[in-house]
Design a protein around this motif. Structure first.
Motif, PDB file in Angstrom:
ATOM      1  N   TRP A 149     -18.526 -14.990 -15.665  1.00  0.00           N
ATOM      2  CA  TRP A 149     -19.311 -14.484 -16.794  1.00  0.00           C
ATOM      3  C   TRP A 149     -20.616 -15.268 -16.957  1.00  0.00           C
ATOM      4  N   THR A 150     -20.540 -16.582 -16.838  1.00  0.00           N
ATOM      5  CA  THR A 150     -21.746 -17.409 -17.004  1.00  0.00           C
ATOM      6  C   THR A 150     -22.762 -17.112 -15.914  1.00  0.00           C
ATOM      7  N   LEU A 151     -22.304 -17.011 -14.674  1.00  0.00           N
ATOM      8  CA  LEU A 151     -23.213 -16.693 -13.578  1.00  0.00           C
ATOM      9  C   LEU A 151     -23.820 -15.307 -13.756  1.00  0.00           C
ATOM     10  N   ALA A 152     -23.017 -14.347 -14.213  1.00  0.00           N
ATOM     11  CA  ALA A 152     -23.538 -12.998 -14.446  1.00  0.00           C
ATOM     12  C   ALA A 152     -24.601 -13.001 -15.539  1.00  0.00           C
ATOM     13  N   LEU A 153     -24.403 -13.802 -16.584  1.00  0.00           N
ATOM     14  CA  LEU A 153     -25.414 -13.892 -17.643  1.00  0.00           C
ATOM     15  C   LEU A 153     -26.699 -14.517 -17.114  1.00  0.00           C
ATOM     16  N   HIS A 154     -26.583 -15.540 -16.259  1.00  0.00           N
ATOM     17  CA  HIS A 154     -27.771 -16.137 -15.637  1.00  0.00           C
ATOM     18  C   HIS A 154     -28.535 -15.090 -14.820  1.00  0.00           C
ATOM     19  N   GLN A 155     -27.805 -14.336 -14.013  1.00  0.00           N
ATOM     20  CA  GLN A 155     -28.443 -13.356 -13.134  1.00  0.00           C
ATOM     21  C   GLN A 155     -29.106 -12.232 -13.926  1.00  0.00           C
ATOM     22  N   THR A 156     -28.382 -11.663 -14.884  1.00  0.00           N
ATOM     23  CA  THR A 156     -28.965 -10.579 -15.681  1.00  0.00           C
ATOM     24  C   THR A 156     -30.096 -11.077 -16.562  1.00  0.00           C
ATOM     25  N   PHE A 157     -30.027 -12.326 -16.979  1.00  0.00           N
ATOM     26  CA  PHE A 157     -31.104 -12.917 -17.782  1.00  0.00           C
ATOM     27  C   PHE A 157     -32.410 -12.924 -17.003  1.00  0.00           C
ATOM     28  N   LEU A 158     -32.371 -13.400 -15.770  1.00  0.00           N
ATOM     29  CA  LEU A 158     -33.576 -13.455 -14.949  1.00  0.00           C
ATOM     30  C   LEU A 158     -34.048 -12.059 -14.532  1.00  0.00           C
ATOM     31  N   LEU A 159     -33.112 -11.169 -14.263  1.00  0.00           N
ATOM     32  CA  LEU A 159     -33.501  -9.794 -13.924  1.00  0.00           C
ATOM     33  C   LEU A 159     -34.177  -9.108 -15.102  1.00  0.00           C
ATOM     34  N   LEU A 160     -33.662  -9.320 -16.297  1.00  0.00           N
ATOM     35  CA  LEU A 160     -34.260  -8.700 -17.481  1.00  0.00           C
ATOM     36  C   LEU A 160     -35.643  -9.277 -17.782  1.00  0.00           C
ATOM     37  N   LEU A 161     -35.852 -10.543 -17.449  1.00  0.00           N
ATOM     38  CA  LEU A 161     -37.180 -11.118 -17.643  1.00  0.00           C
ATOM     39  C   LEU A 161     -38.221 -10.389 -16.789  1.00  0.00           C
ATOM     40  N   VAL A 162     -37.848 -10.076 -15.545  1.00  0.00           N
ATOM     41  CA  VAL A 162     -38.781  -9.388 -14.650  1.00  0.00           C
ATOM     42  C   VAL A 162     -38.922  -7.917 -15.032  1.00  0.00           C
ATOM     43  N   VAL A 163     -37.777  -7.241 -15.206  1.00  0.00           N
ATOM     44  CA  VAL A 163     -37.822  -5.816 -15.549  1.00  0.00           C
ATOM     45  C   VAL A 163     -38.442  -5.614 -16.934  1.00  0.00           C
ATOM     46  N   GLY A 164     -38.111  -6.493 -17.866  1.00  0.00           N
ATOM     47  CA  GLY A 164     -38.683  -6.376 -19.196  1.00  0.00           C
ATOM     48  C   GLY A 164     -40.184  -6.564 -19.200  1.00  0.00           C
ATOM     49  N   ARG A 165     -40.665  -7.508 -18.391  1.00  0.00           N
ATOM     50  CA  ARG A 165     -42.130  -7.691 -18.306  1.00  0.00           C
ATOM     51  C   ARG A 165     -42.798  -6.475 -17.691  1.00  0.00           C
ATOM     52  N   TRP A 166     -42.073  -5.793 -16.808  1.00  0.00           N
ATOM     53  CA  TRP A 166     -42.584  -4.578 -16.189  1.00  0.00           C
ATOM     54  C   TRP A 166     -42.643  -3.428 -17.201  1.00  0.00           C
ATOM     55  N   LEU A 167     -41.595  -3.308 -18.027  1.00  0.00           N
ATOM     56  CA  LEU A 167     -41.521  -2.201 -18.974  1.00  0.00           C
ATOM     57  C   LEU A 167     -42.409  -2.402 -20.196  1.00  0.00           C
ATOM     58  N   LEU A 168     -42.635  -3.653 -20.586  1.00  0.00           N
ATOM     59  CA  LEU A 168     -43.456  -3.901 -21.771  1.00  0.00           C
ATOM     60  C   LEU A 168     -44.864  -3.344 -21.579  1.00  0.00           C
ATOM     61  N   PRO A 169     -45.413  -2.663 -22.586  1.00  0.00           N
ATOM     62  CA  PRO A 169     -46.783  -2.147 -22.464  1.00  0.00           C
ATOM     63  C   PRO A 169     -47.770  -3.286 -22.243  1.00  0.00           C
ATOM     64  N   ILE A 170     -48.703  -3.077 -21.342  1.00  0.00           N
ATOM     65  CA  ILE A 170     -49.693  -4.103 -21.038  1.00  0.00           C
ATOM     66  C   ILE A 170     -50.872  -3.972 -21.990  1.00  0.00           C
ATOM     67  N   GLY A 171     -51.596  -5.061 -22.179  1.00  0.00           N
ATOM     68  CA  GLY A 171     -52.790  -5.028 -22.993  1.00  0.00           C
ATOM     69  C   GLY A 171     -54.003  -4.568 -22.194  1.00  0.00           C
ATOM     70  N   VAL A 172     -55.116  -4.496 -22.861  1.00  0.00           N
ATOM     71  CA  VAL A 172     -56.329  -4.028 -22.186  1.00  0.00           C
ATOM     72  C   VAL A 172     -56.898  -5.094 -21.268  1.00  0.00           C
ATOM     73  N   GLU A 173     -56.464  -6.356 -21.413  1.00  0.00           N
ATOM     74  CA  GLU A 173     -57.042  -7.440 -20.633  1.00  0.00           C
ATOM     75  C   GLU A 173     -56.444  -7.556 -19.241  1.00  0.00           C
ATOM     76  N   ILE A 174     -55.263  -6.973 -19.001  1.00  0.00           N
ATOM     77  CA  ILE A 174     -54.598  -7.091 -17.704  1.00  0.00           C
ATOM     78  C   ILE A 174     -54.494  -5.717 -17.056  1.00  0.00           C
ATOM     79  N   THR A 175     -54.771  -5.649 -15.759  1.00  0.00           N
ATOM     80  CA  THR A 175     -54.748  -4.390 -15.031  1.00  0.00           C
ATOM     81  C   THR A 175     -53.380  -4.168 -14.396  1.00  0.00           C
ATOM     82  N   ARG A 176     -53.155  -2.948 -13.903  1.00  0.00           N
ATOM     83  CA  ARG A 176     -51.906  -2.644 -13.223  1.00  0.00           C
ATOM     84  C   ARG A 176     -51.767  -3.449 -11.938  1.00  0.00           C
ATOM     85  N   ASP A 177     -52.868  -3.666 -11.259  1.00  0.00           N
ATOM     86  CA  ASP A 177     -52.837  -4.464 -10.034  1.00  0.00           C
ATOM     87  C   ASP A 177     -52.435  -5.901 -10.339  1.00  0.00           C
TER      88      ASP A 177
END
Length: 327
Positions: A106-134
């Motif tokens: 369970w602890t290892l799974a929480l570590h793994q999903t935690f890091l995956l959500l950080l990446v996927v969440g940053r991808w899904l979060l709307p970007i501001g006007v200062e940062i481009t898609r590239d």
């Protein structure tokens, strides 16, 4: 406010809250004390941030910093700390082997999903006007590699039996792990600091940051947030505590190599910057930022062309010479 922007902002933060609550539930289950449900109150900060972002930023992100990612770290990291420390204390006493394996999974799974959500969440979060898609795509690719290194560091070092028996070592490793997670809310790795046409901006440090701000940030992260601290922890494990295994030696060598390459990259940047400054000083060029030589030359050339055009359109009047009269 666009519907997709609103939907992405709400869904991403909902995933953050749900994952944080799962972590709190696991802590309450292994500790068998309901008081740990109070950790769920940290999610109120994320709810407050959601309301403020929707009101003042229309759901879009900020420049250089993501409050949602930072508050997600605050909500989830304490639960992982408590789970790892509990697993370390359980290793000292005889417990049911099946229960211990279940808690470890369970602890290892929480570590793994935690890091995956950080990446996927940053991808899904709307970007501001200062940062481009590239720039966002570059940032996400960097985060994937960073997350893999961090997961390997936490799982590989905390799984060592001698480390599990040392409470101080567990806390030190978790502190370094937490410190390395602080790079995820920041977007400085792909964004350059804007140049300002002022007298203070012409100083050497300002010119250096203007041209190499993203590269210098990546070097700083590697040396002082990720590979540098990881190397120090692994060196202490091998040098002071005499803990050796094949993977520990390999990843220590990898950290040494990365730190060496980053220092080499820093030297290359400094020599390139010095050569650029010397070249401009020899040519007599004066500009705010050495990373924009073309614009400076274009401005100077256009100014010179304008002067030539004015001379052609309005030629200087010659003094009239009156013929001298003979007396």
């Amino acid at each position: 406010m666009e519907l997709m922007v609103l939907l992405n902002a709400l869904v991403t933060r909902l995933l953050f809250v749900l994952h944080s609550l799962i972590g709190v539930w696991r802590v309450t289950a292994v500790k068998k004390e309901p008081k740990y449900w109070l950790l769920a109150l940290l999610n109120l900060l994320l709810c407050l941030e959601t309301g403020l972002t929707l009101k003042f930023k229309q759901g879009r992100g900020y420049k250089w910093f993501s409050p949602a990612i930072f508050l997600y770290l605050i909500c989830t990291v304490p639960s992982l700390w408590l789970l790892e420390i509990h697993h370390g204390t359980q290793a000292k006493v005889f417990v049911n082997q099946l229960s211990t394996i279940c808690e470890t999974v369970w602890t290892l799974a929480l570590h793994q999903t935690f890091l995956l959500l950080l990446v996927v969440g940053r991808w899904l979060l709307p970007i501001g006007v200062e940062i481009t898609r590239d720039q966002l795509s570059q940032l996400l690719l960097m985060f994937v590699g960073t997350a893999a290194d961090i997961l390997e560091f936490a799982s590989e070092t905390l799984d060592i039996e001698d480390v599990r028996k040392n409470y101080a070592l567990i806390n030190a490793i978790l502190a370094v792990w937490t410190w390395s997670m602080l790079q995820f809310p920041l977007d400085l790795a792909v964004q350059h600091i804007g140049c300002k046409p002022s007298a203070s901006a012409r100083r050497i440090p300002s010119l250096l940051l203007c041209r190499y701000s993203a590269e210098l940030w990546n070097i700083w992260v590697s040396l002082f947030i990720q590979d540098g601290p990881f190397f120090i922890v692994r060196s202490i494990l091998m040098g002071h505590f005499r803990i050796f295994n094949q993977m520990l030696v390999f990843f220590t060598a990898k950290n040494v190599l990365v730190v060496t390459l980053q220092l080499y990259r820093l030297a290359v940047i400094m020599f390139d910057f010095r050569a650029t400054i010397l070249q401009k000083s020899r040519k007599g060029e004066v500009c705010c930022c050495p990373c924009e030589p073309y614009e400076a030359r274009a401005h100077a050339t256009s100014h010179h062309d304008n002067e030539v055009k004015e001379l052609v359109a309005f030629p200087p009047k010659e003094e009239s010479q009156t013929p001298s009269e003979d007396h």
